[in-house]
Design a protein around this motif. Structure first.
Motif, mmCIF file in Angstrom:
data_model
loop_
_atom_site.group_PDB
_atom_site.id
_atom_site.type_symbol
_atom_site.label_atom_id
_atom_site.label_comp_id
_atom_site.label_asym_id
_atom_site.label_seq_id
_atom_site.Cartn_x
_atom_site.Cartn_y
_atom_site.Cartn_z
ATOM 1 N N GLY A 78 4.922 -2.500 5.142
ATOM 2 C CA GLY A 78 5.753 -3.666 4.643
ATOM 3 C C GLY A 78 6.293 -3.381 3.408
ATOM 4 N N VAL A 79 5.312 -2.982 2.624
ATOM 5 C CA VAL A 79 5.537 -2.424 1.061
ATOM 6 C C VAL A 79 6.474 -1.491 1.117
ATOM 7 N N LEU A 80 6.302 -0.456 1.505
ATOM 8 C CA LEU A 80 7.100 0.981 1.610
ATOM 9 C C LEU A 80 8.357 0.518 2.206
ATOM 10 N N VAL A 81 8.824 -0.243 3.287
ATOM 11 C CA VAL A 81 10.089 -0.238 3.675
ATOM 12 C C VAL A 81 10.620 -0.859 2.633
ATOM 13 N N VAL A 82 10.269 -1.738 1.833
ATOM 14 C CA VAL A 82 11.246 -2.582 0.535
ATOM 15 C C VAL A 82 11.016 -2.015 -0.446
ATOM 16 N N SER A 83 10.054 -1.400 -1.152
ATOM 17 C CA SER A 83 9.889 -0.934 -2.447
ATOM 18 C C SER A 83 10.221 0.587 -2.657
ATOM 19 N N SER A 84 10.460 1.471 -1.450
ATOM 20 C CA SER A 84 10.594 2.683 -1.657
ATOM 21 C C SER A 84 11.882 2.981 -2.273
ATOM 22 N N GLU A 85 12.911 2.017 -2.021
ATOM 23 C CA GLU A 85 14.126 2.301 -2.369
ATOM 24 C C GLU A 85 14.074 2.212 -4.043
ATOM 25 N N PHE A 164 5.164 -10.602 5.220
ATOM 26 C CA PHE A 164 4.735 -11.194 3.992
ATOM 27 C C PHE A 164 4.821 -10.142 2.926
ATOM 28 N N SER A 165 4.226 -9.022 3.373
ATOM 29 C CA SER A 165 4.285 -7.889 2.298
ATOM 30 C C SER A 165 5.558 -7.405 1.909
ATOM 31 N N MET A 166 6.580 -7.439 3.001
ATOM 32 C CA MET A 166 7.894 -7.184 2.560
ATOM 33 C C MET A 166 8.384 -8.125 1.577
ATOM 34 N N GLY A 167 8.142 -9.507 1.690
ATOM 35 C CA GLY A 167 8.577 -10.385 0.600
ATOM 36 C C GLY A 167 7.850 -10.292 -0.816
ATOM 37 N N ILE A 168 6.502 -9.966 -0.556
ATOM 38 C CA ILE A 168 5.873 -9.471 -1.929
ATOM 39 C C ILE A 168 6.465 -8.475 -2.575
ATOM 40 N N ALA A 169 6.550 -7.262 -1.919
ATOM 41 C CA ALA A 169 7.322 -5.983 -2.604
ATOM 42 C C ALA A 169 8.877 -6.418 -3.020
ATOM 43 N N ALA A 170 9.348 -7.180 -2.331
ATOM 44 C CA ALA A 170 10.757 -7.600 -2.824
ATOM 45 C C ALA A 170 10.602 -8.181 -4.255
ATOM 46 N N MET A 171 9.698 -9.016 -4.389
ATOM 47 C CA MET A 171 9.520 -9.947 -5.759
ATOM 48 C C MET A 171 8.956 -8.713 -6.660
ATOM 49 N N LEU A 172 8.099 -8.031 -6.369
ATOM 50 C CA LEU A 172 7.584 -7.137 -7.414
ATOM 51 C C LEU A 172 8.448 -5.838 -7.768
ATOM 52 N N ARG A 173 8.832 -5.313 -6.690
ATOM 53 C CA ARG A 173 9.581 -4.114 -6.777
ATOM 54 C C ARG A 173 9.195 -2.727 -7.006
ATOM 55 N N SER A 174 7.642 -2.635 -6.897
ATOM 56 C CA SER A 174 7.012 -1.636 -7.189
ATOM 57 C C SER A 174 5.932 -1.409 -6.109
ATOM 58 N N PRO A 175 5.849 -0.230 -5.395
ATOM 59 C CA PRO A 175 4.940 -0.073 -4.331
ATOM 60 C C PRO A 175 3.547 -0.210 -4.879
ATOM 61 N N LEU A 177 2.297 -1.676 -7.778
ATOM 62 C CA LEU A 177 2.010 -3.104 -8.002
ATOM 63 C C LEU A 177 1.573 -3.959 -6.787
ATOM 64 N N SER A 178 2.667 -4.003 -5.995
ATOM 65 C CA SER A 178 2.648 -4.634 -4.704
ATOM 66 C C SER A 178 1.381 -4.373 -3.681
ATOM 67 N N LEU A 179 0.866 -3.281 -3.476
ATOM 68 C CA LEU A 179 -0.293 -2.620 -2.993
ATOM 69 C C LEU A 179 -1.554 -3.202 -3.796
ATOM 70 N N GLY A 180 -1.475 -3.051 -5.100
ATOM 71 C CA GLY A 180 -2.618 -3.234 -6.015
ATOM 72 C C GLY A 180 -2.820 -4.812 -6.167
ATOM 73 N N ILE A 181 -2.018 -5.640 -5.626
ATOM 74 C CA ILE A 181 -2.107 -6.918 -5.359
ATOM 75 C C ILE A 181 -2.451 -7.573 -4.043
ATOM 76 N N LEU A 182 -1.667 -6.906 -2.924
ATOM 77 C CA LEU A 182 -2.008 -7.395 -1.660
ATOM 78 C C LEU A 182 -3.447 -6.853 -1.134
ATOM 79 N N MET A 183 -3.881 -5.657 -1.533
ATOM 80 C CA MET A 183 -4.984 -5.059 -0.796
ATOM 81 C C MET A 183 -6.184 -5.777 -1.316
ATOM 82 N N PRO A 184 -6.461 -6.062 -2.625
ATOM 83 C CA PRO A 184 -7.590 -6.946 -3.178
ATOM 84 C C PRO A 184 -7.453 -8.351 -2.670
#
Length: 256
Positions: A78-85, A164-175, A177-184
């Motif tokens: 989910g994170v990669l799909v949105v934030s990779s761009e 849910f991960s896509m939404g968070i990644a769209a907000m944070l716009r950084s893979p 940062l997104s993974l650093g928040i979602l994983m923990p």
């Protein structure tokens, strides 16, 4: 650009990035492998379990034991799909081709969600049938009360985790940062809040804690949640909607 063309474009982007498809394959493989291992261990140690644990044993949920780790791959997908761009700078090209930001974001989410749900259902049914085959005499049939609901629910849960991960990644716009928040959040914070008495009433409303209830057939003796399986999934859906709307709000108001 017509919506159908945007959908085709997003499908091309996803299938052309090897890492995103590998994460879906990993979600399937890890969920089945770990679920099979836990099922074998449970079958061999069942007679040594306390009578209380044997009475509340949930064969269906046991076969989903690997999905807790498999959701890690769904989060990454989910994170990669949105934030990779954003990390590659391709978001500028995408916005130039599709100025309608809502169309761009939700077309991307729609295509990725379809893939996530497909893999989610394949994983949930595969994990169930493999796990029950390995549980032997302690297995259940899919036509027993609550079992089919739990299997379908497990697939829905996996898809919602990706959304849910896509939404968070769209907000944070950084893979990162997104993974650093979602994983923990999912693997440490949520488990702590959901299992400590002082914070359990809060933790049971977190997306994974609430959503995973739909995968259970037998309610644990210490469960005090004021909602049922579908109610818990409904709470998770609200989290997903909030994350996606937040992602859209950021995309609409901020430059690429």
């Amino acid at each position: 650009m017509a919506a159908t063309n945007v959908l085709r474009s997003e499908w091309t982007k996803i299938r052309s990035v090897t890492s995103t498809l590998w994460t879906l394959s990993l979600a399937f493989a890890v969920s089945l492998a770990l679920g099979a291992l836990i099922s074998i261990v449970t079958r061999n140690s069942f007679d040594d379990m306390p009578a209380r644990d044997q009475f509340s044993f949930d064969a269906t949920f046991t076969s989903f034991a690997g999905m807790g780790l498999g959701q890690l791959a769904m989060i990454v997908f989910g994170v990669l799909v949105v934030s990779s761009e954003y990390s590659t700078g391709m978001i500028r090209t995408s916005l130039a081709a599709v100025p309608q930001r809502a169309t761009l974001l939700f077309s991307k989410v729609a295509v990725a969600t379809a893939l996530a749900f497909l893999i989610g259902f394949v994983t949930s049914f595969g994990a169930f049938f493999l796990g029950q085959a390995l549980l032997g005499d302690h297995s259940v049939s899919i036509d027993e009360p609550g079992v089919l609901r739990a299997v379908f629910g497990a697939g829905i849960y996996m898809g919602l985790i990706a959304m849910f991960s896509m939404g968070i990644a769209a907000m944070l716009r950084s893979p990162l940062l997104s993974l650093g928040i979602l994983m923990p959040f999912f693997f440490i914070i949520s488990n702590v809040l959901g299992n400590v008495d002082a914070t359990r009433k809060v933790g049971q409303y977190l997306p994974d804690q609430a959503g995973s209830r739909v995968m259970q057939v037998v309610t644990p003796p210490d469960d005090t949640a004021p909602y049922g399986p579908w109610g818990g999934l409904g709470i998770m859906v609200l989290w997903v909607v909030a994350a996606l709307l937040g992602g859209y709000a950021v995309l609409r108001r901020r430059d690429a």
